[in-house]
Design an enzyme around this catalytic site. Structure first.
Site, PDB file in Angstrom:
ATOM      1  N   ARG A   1      -1.821 -21.580 -43.282  1.00 57.80           N
ATOM      2  CA  ARG A   1      -1.082 -22.590 -42.524  1.00 57.80           C
ATOM      3  C   ARG A   1      -1.831 -23.913 -42.516  1.00 57.80           C
ATOM      4  NH1 ARG A   1       3.119 -21.506 -39.155  1.00 57.80           N
ATOM      5  NH2 ARG A   1       3.899 -19.385 -39.230  1.00 57.80           N
TER       6      ARG A   1
ATOM      7  N   TYR B   1      -1.589 -10.255 -47.590  1.00 54.40           N
ATOM      8  CA  TYR B   1      -1.394 -11.032 -48.814  1.00 54.40           C
ATOM      9  C   TYR B   1      -2.513 -12.055 -48.932  1.00 54.40           C
ATOM     10  CZ  TYR B   1       1.038 -14.106 -45.421  1.00 54.40           C
ATOM     11  OH  TYR B   1       1.381 -14.862 -44.334  1.00 54.40           O
TER      12      TYR B   1
ATOM     13  N   ASP C   1      11.056 -24.324 -34.130  1.00 47.13           N
ATOM     14  CA  ASP C   1      10.921 -23.389 -33.016  1.00 47.13           C
ATOM     15  C   ASP C   1      11.440 -23.953 -31.705  1.00 47.13           C
ATOM     16  OD1 ASP C   1       9.832 -21.503 -34.651  1.00 47.13           O
ATOM     17  OD2 ASP C   1       7.781 -21.679 -33.916  1.00 47.13           O
TER      18      ASP C   1
ATOM     19  N   GLU D   1       2.041 -36.423 -31.428  1.00 51.00           N
ATOM     20  CA  GLU D   1       1.498 -35.080 -31.256  1.00 51.00           C
ATOM     21  C   GLU D   1       0.610 -35.049 -30.013  1.00 51.00           C
ATOM     22  OE1 GLU D   1      -0.111 -31.497 -31.072  1.00 51.00           O
ATOM     23  OE2 GLU D   1       1.614 -31.961 -32.356  1.00 51.00           O
TER      24      GLU D   1
END
Length: 398
Positions: free
Chosen positions: A110, A216, A294, A36
């Site tokens: 997330r 939500y 993605d 990463e």
């Protein structure tokens, strides 16, 4: 004959797609390392929805408890009219959805999902601050080179490095993502600020001319996630995600139902996020290198399937490599043949919803509302079966 443990796999990208793929590959017995570029893990956006096609995989990876602790199980998905609040479509979720598909539907932060995935990765397999700057491959090995001067030789390299994917550019040439003409104001609101509204535990999507509004609960019910999507001709900010002006968001929804303005009226901080996508790629793989999430199928969030499809990618990739560890390049081609049509179809459904959600009042909107009343839209119970009922771990027969 090569075995699972003989195969080393490098995953570039430590987001939800990269980490879930790493867990699927580890569960299949492969030697996996994650690289990463950031010095700390993080996710753009506040909330996401984890549908049964994704929770099926995450439960199989041992994360059932973590999802239950931090997720919220909504009763239903409500699509409502912008001005009068009329419910146009009520799609069951909660117990009925779990009974239909065997796994729950969650609304989550997330950050909570990313933390659960990261905690399940052995720390020695997660390498932060490793920005990929080059890759080279031959018939037997892929060499990944990083900005800090280090390198790694692996049998397979997976580009899970997002819509700006370096790996995608190296394989097929750099291609700028396209601005979709929408920006999203987003954020989290502590639930206690909204207690006077007595909001249901539902996903609510408010449809109106040129914009829509979603809200939500997440974080075990402690926060309300909101996303206000507005059509805009151009995007001129230097950053794809930046602090937004709450006054701009309020002005964009002037005249909407009082519930929408009441929610926005409690917002103290918002971020604005330009929505980009890319047309479906004709290829995902080259030799021993492939893409997922993605990096190969960025999609608008209007089917709430972006994260779920990246999780599916990782599960299918692990299954294809486990089926044929002796020929990684062919296994990657099989993965691509299986996944590309499904991801491309859901990309197209997401793009269709941009138009459907934002119709101006008039004949087109009236026809849409009638179709929703008949359960004929792509977010009705009948239409979502092919999405939510899918098991990405099961490969079609050769």
């Amino acid at each position: 004959m090569a075995t699972h443990r003989d195969l080393s796999i490098g995953v570039v990208g430590g987001g939800i797609g990269g980490l879930s793929a790493a867990l699927s590959l580890l569960a299949a017995g492969f030697d996996v390392q994650v690289y990463e570029r950031a010095s700390a893990l993080g996710e753009i956006g506040a909330g996401l929805q984890v549908s049964p096609n994704a929770t099926r995989i995450l439960h199989g990876l041992g994360l059932e408890k973590e999802l239950a602790e931090t997720g919220v199980r909504p009763r239903a998905l409500l699509q409502r009219r912008w001005e009068d609040g009329r419910t146009l479509l009520d799609t069951p979720q909660g117990d009925r959805l779990e009974a239909a598909f065997g796994f729950p539907y969650y609304q989550m932060r997330r950050a909570d999902l990313l933390a659960a995935l990261a905690a399940a990765i052995p720390p020695e397999r997660l390498h932060l601050g490793r920005r990929l700057t080059g890759l080279d491959q031959n018939h037997d090995v892929v060499r990944a080179e990083f900005a800090d001067g280090s390198s790694a030789d692996v049998d397979v390299l997976v580009g899970a490095d997002g819509i700006h994917s370096f790996v995608q550019g190296e394989l097929f040439g750099a291609e700028r993502p396209r601005f979709t003409g929408c920006v999203a104001y987003r954020g989290l609101i502590p639930s206690d600020r909204l207690s006077h509204l007595s909001l249901e535990v539902t996903t609510q999507v408010w449809l109106g001319p040129g914009r829509h509004f979603v809200h939500y609960f997440v974080g075990g019910g402690r926060f309300l996630n909101f996303v206000a999507v507005v059509e805009q001709d151009t995007w001129t900010r230097e950053s794809w995600t930046d602090r937004g002006d709450v006054a701009d968001a309020l002005a964009a929804y002037d005249g909407w139902h009082p519930q929408v303005s009441a929610i926005l009226g409690t917002v103290e901080e918002t971020y604005v996020w330009a929505l980009f996508d890319r047309p479906p790629l004709p290829r995902w793989s080259q030799g021993r290198v492939t893409l997922l999430g993605d990096a190969c199928h960025p999609m608008l969030p209007f089917m709430a399937q972006g994260a779920a499809q990246s999780i599916e990618d990782g599960a299918a990739l692990a299954a294809c490599l486990a089926e044929n560890p002796g020929d990684p390049a062919e296994a990657l081609q099989r993965y691509e043949r299986i996944r590309r049509p499904r991801a491309g179809h859901i990309q197209s459904l997401s793009l269709e919803n941009k138009t459907r959600f934002h119709l101006p009042d008039g004949p087109g909107q009236q026809a849409r509302d009638a179709a929703m009343a008949d359960g004929a839209t792509n977010l009705s119970m009948n239409a979502i079966t092919a999405i939510y009922g899918h098991d990405a771990t099961l490969l079609p027969a050769l």
